[in-house]
Write a protein that holds these residues in place. Structure first.
Motif, PDB file in Angstrom:
ATOM      1  N   LYS A   1      29.996  52.569 -51.082  1.00 28.52           N
ATOM      2  CA  LYS A   1      31.336  52.487 -50.506  1.00 28.52           C
ATOM      3  C   LYS A   1      31.605  51.065 -50.019  1.00 28.52           C
ATOM      4  O   LYS A   1      30.678  50.288 -49.789  1.00 28.52           O
ATOM      5  N   THR A   2      32.891  50.764 -49.876  1.00 30.47           N
ATOM      6  CA  THR A   2      33.277  49.465 -49.316  1.00 30.47           C
ATOM      7  C   THR A   2      33.080  49.479 -47.805  1.00 30.47           C
ATOM      8  O   THR A   2      33.145  50.531 -47.158  1.00 30.47           O
ATOM      9  N   THR A   3      32.880  48.275 -47.253  1.00 28.31           N
ATOM     10  CA  THR A   3      32.710  48.156 -45.800  1.00 28.31           C
ATOM     11  C   THR A   3      33.834  47.348 -45.156  1.00 28.31           C
ATOM     12  O   THR A   3      33.891  47.230 -43.933  1.00 28.31           O
ATOM     13  N   GLY A   4      34.706  46.751 -45.969  1.00 31.62           N
ATOM     14  CA  GLY A   4      35.778  45.921 -45.420  1.00 31.62           C
ATOM     15  C   GLY A   4      36.831  45.625 -46.460  1.00 31.62           C
ATOM     16  O   GLY A   4      36.907  46.292 -47.501  1.00 31.62           O
ATOM     17  N   ALA A   5      37.652  44.612 -46.180  1.00 30.10           N
ATOM     18  CA  ALA A   5      38.778  44.275 -47.055  1.00 30.10           C
ATOM     19  C   ALA A   5      38.302  43.472 -48.265  1.00 30.10           C
ATOM     20  O   ALA A   5      37.442  42.595 -48.157  1.00 30.10           O
ATOM     21  N   LEU A   6      38.885  43.785 -49.413  1.00 32.84           N
ATOM     22  CA  LEU A   6      38.594  43.084 -50.659  1.00 32.84           C
ATOM     23  C   LEU A   6      39.742  42.137 -50.995  1.00 32.84           C
ATOM     24  O   LEU A   6      40.876  42.335 -50.558  1.00 32.84           O
ATOM     25  N   ASP A   7      39.445  41.116 -51.785  1.00 28.56           N
ATOM     26  CA  ASP A   7      40.485  40.192 -52.225  1.00 28.56           C
ATOM     27  C   ASP A   7      40.141  39.691 -53.621  1.00 28.56           C
ATOM     28  O   ASP A   7      39.219  38.895 -53.793  1.00 28.56           O
ATOM     29  N   ARG A   8      40.905  40.175 -54.603  1.00 25.13           N
ATOM     30  CA  ARG A   8      40.616  39.818 -55.993  1.00 25.13           C
ATOM     31  C   ARG A   8      40.744  38.324 -56.242  1.00 25.13           C
ATOM     32  O   ARG A   8      40.020  37.748 -57.070  1.00 25.13           O
ATOM     33  N   GLU A   9      41.679  37.674 -55.511  1.00 32.51           N
ATOM     34  CA  GLU A   9      41.889  36.243 -55.729  1.00 32.51           C
ATOM     35  C   GLU A   9      40.702  35.413 -55.230  1.00 32.51           C
ATOM     36  O   GLU A   9      40.521  34.271 -55.647  1.00 32.51           O
ATOM     37  N   THR A  10      39.909  35.971 -54.319  1.00 31.93           N
ATOM     38  CA  THR A  10      38.717  35.273 -53.831  1.00 31.93           C
ATOM     39  C   THR A  10      37.498  35.636 -54.664  1.00 31.93           C
ATOM     40  O   THR A  10      36.778  34.760 -55.151  1.00 31.93           O
ATOM     41  N   ILE A  11      37.256  36.915 -54.835  1.00 31.03           N
ATOM     42  CA  ILE A  11      36.137  37.390 -55.659  1.00 31.03           C
ATOM     43  C   ILE A  11      36.670  38.507 -56.555  1.00 31.03           C
ATOM     44  O   ILE A  11      36.930  39.616 -56.077  1.00 31.03           O
ATOM     45  N   PRO A  12      36.851  38.239 -57.851  1.00 27.37           N
ATOM     46  CA  PRO A  12      37.454  39.255 -58.727  1.00 27.37           C
ATOM     47  C   PRO A  12      36.499  40.369 -59.137  1.00 27.37           C
ATOM     48  O   PRO A  12      36.947  41.444 -59.529  1.00 27.37           O
ATOM     49  N   SER A  13      35.193  40.125 -59.073  1.00 32.10           N
ATOM     50  CA  SER A  13      34.239  41.172 -59.452  1.00 32.10           C
ATOM     51  C   SER A  13      32.885  40.905 -58.804  1.00 32.10           C
ATOM     52  O   SER A  13      32.573  39.775 -58.405  1.00 32.10           O
ATOM     53  N   TYR A  14      32.113  41.958 -58.682  1.00 36.54           N
ATOM     54  CA  TYR A  14      30.774  41.902 -58.089  1.00 36.54           C
ATOM     55  C   TYR A  14      29.775  42.468 -59.092  1.00 36.54           C
ATOM     56  O   TYR A  14      30.033  43.508 -59.703  1.00 36.54           O
ATOM     57  N   ILE A  15      28.680  41.769 -59.252  1.00 38.39           N
ATOM     58  CA  ILE A  15      27.602  42.252 -60.119  1.00 38.39           C
ATOM     59  C   ILE A  15      26.467  42.712 -59.201  1.00 38.39           C
ATOM     60  O   ILE A  15      25.760  41.893 -58.593  1.00 38.39           O
ATOM     61  N   LEU A  16      26.338  44.013 -59.058  1.00 34.73           N
ATOM     62  CA  LEU A  16      25.390  44.594 -58.108  1.00 34.73           C
ATOM     63  C   LEU A  16      24.124  45.052 -58.824  1.00 34.73           C
ATOM     64  O   LEU A  16      24.199  45.778 -59.819  1.00 34.73           O
ATOM     65  N   VAL A  17      23.010  44.617 -58.308  1.00 34.49           N
ATOM     66  CA  VAL A  17      21.723  45.116 -58.798  1.00 34.49           C
ATOM     67  C   VAL A  17      21.238  46.172 -57.808  1.00 34.49           C
ATOM     68  O   VAL A  17      21.036  45.879 -56.615  1.00 34.49           O
ATOM     69  N   VAL A  18      21.106  47.398 -58.297  1.00 39.24           N
ATOM     70  CA  VAL A  18      20.714  48.526 -57.445  1.00 39.24           C
ATOM     71  C   VAL A  18      19.300  48.968 -57.818  1.00 39.24           C
ATOM     72  O   VAL A  18      18.982  49.130 -59.000  1.00 39.24           O
ATOM     73  N   HIS A  19      18.486  49.145 -56.798  1.00 34.36           N
ATOM     74  CA  HIS A  19      17.126  49.639 -56.993  1.00 34.36           C
ATOM     75  C   HIS A  19      16.984  51.057 -56.446  1.00 34.36           C
ATOM     76  O   HIS A  19      17.614  51.414 -55.451  1.00 34.36           O
ATOM     77  N   ALA A  20      16.156  51.844 -57.148  1.00 35.09           N
ATOM     78  CA  ALA A  20      15.708  53.142 -56.633  1.00 35.09           C
ATOM     79  C   ALA A  20      14.177  53.063 -56.575  1.00 35.09           C
ATOM     80  O   ALA A  20      13.517  52.920 -57.614  1.00 35.09           O
ATOM     81  N   THR A  21      13.648  53.132 -55.365  1.00 37.71           N
ATOM     82  CA  THR A  21      12.200  52.937 -55.174  1.00 37.71           C
ATOM     83  C   THR A  21      11.575  54.237 -54.686  1.00 37.71           C
ATOM     84  O   THR A  21      12.035  54.831 -53.690  1.00 37.71           O
TER      85      THR A  21
END
Length: 238
Positions: free
Chosen positions: A54-74
């Motif tokens: 989930k998001t934790t705050g406000a997003l801004d496409r003009e600042t960061i248009p996309s996020y590349i998330l590396v998720v681990h399951a340990t």
């Protein structure tokens, strides 16, 4: 890739629950999730047991248009050194909303001078440019002159921002024009469109196009007595 609008509120779920299979028994087959890379500003939170992101705050496409998330399951093998980790890379991209107003490249009150004798079609204002970081039609705009264009003596190209004269100018009649120019983005929903505005002054420089006009008609007669002394005023001030 998962798409969300840049305007979604904090707490919005951006990725469906991540599920993991691990045929090992007991703690060897139990696991915890974590985001290990790409979470700029910690803008996303992952529930370490359910895999909800989930998001934790406000997003801004003009600042960061996309996020590349590396998720681990340990997995939770008792011996930490024996734990194994599965990994996946997810892309969260932000879709644009029309949240930026066009910004014009001139300051209010900028003055441009042209001669009153300039011919029809003279460009009197350099091209007006506008910046708007929104995407697609939200960042495209049309220009218009909404005020001050007496007699429609100026024409603005609605796509390029060039302003030209459309007829004869006369400084003695109108010495300057105060033009209010709008740049309106083309958001699909007309109610969502945003408009930037600038006030420009076009002033006319004089040319010598008028002949002095005297206040008496040709042949006007003035009478004086032959006995009037030297220095007598014989004609009222011209």
């Amino acid at each position: 890739t998962f798409w969300i609008q840049e305007s979604v509120p904090a707490g919005t779920e951006v990725v469906p629950p991540i599920s993991t299979s691990d045929p090992d028994a007991t703690v060897n087959g139990q696991f915890l999730f974590s985001i290990v890379s790409g979470n700029t500003g910690n803008i996303f939170h992952i529930n370490d047991t359910t895999g909800h992101i989930k998001t934790t705050g406000a997003l801004d496409r003009e600042t960061i248009p996309s996020y590349i998330l590396v998720v681990h399951a340990t997995d939770q093998a008792t011996n930490i050194a024996d734990r194994r980790t599965g990994s996946v890379t997810l892309i969260v991209s932000l879709s644009d909303i029309n949240d930026n107003t066009p910004l014009l490249n001139f300051s209010n009150g900028t003055t441009f001078w042209i001669q009153e004798s300039d011919p029809n079609g003279t460009e009197c204002v350099p091209p007006i440019t506008t910046s708007d970081p929104d995407a697609t039609v939200n960042g495209q705009f049309l220009f218009s002159i909404v005020s001050g264009n007496t007699g429609n003596i100026f024409h603005i190209n609605d796509t390029t921002g060039h302003i030209k004269t459309t007829g004869a100018l006369d400084r003695e009649t109108i010495p300057s024009y105060i033009l209010v120019v709008h740049a309106t983005d083309q958001a699909t929903n007309i109610a969502d469109r945003r408009t930037g505005s600038v006030t420009l002054i076009v002033s006319l420089s004089d040319i010598n196009d008028n002949t002095p006009l005297l206040n008496f008609s040709n042949g006007t007669t003035f009478w004086i007595q032959e006995s009037d002394p030297n220095g007598t005023e014989c004609v009222p001030p011209i």
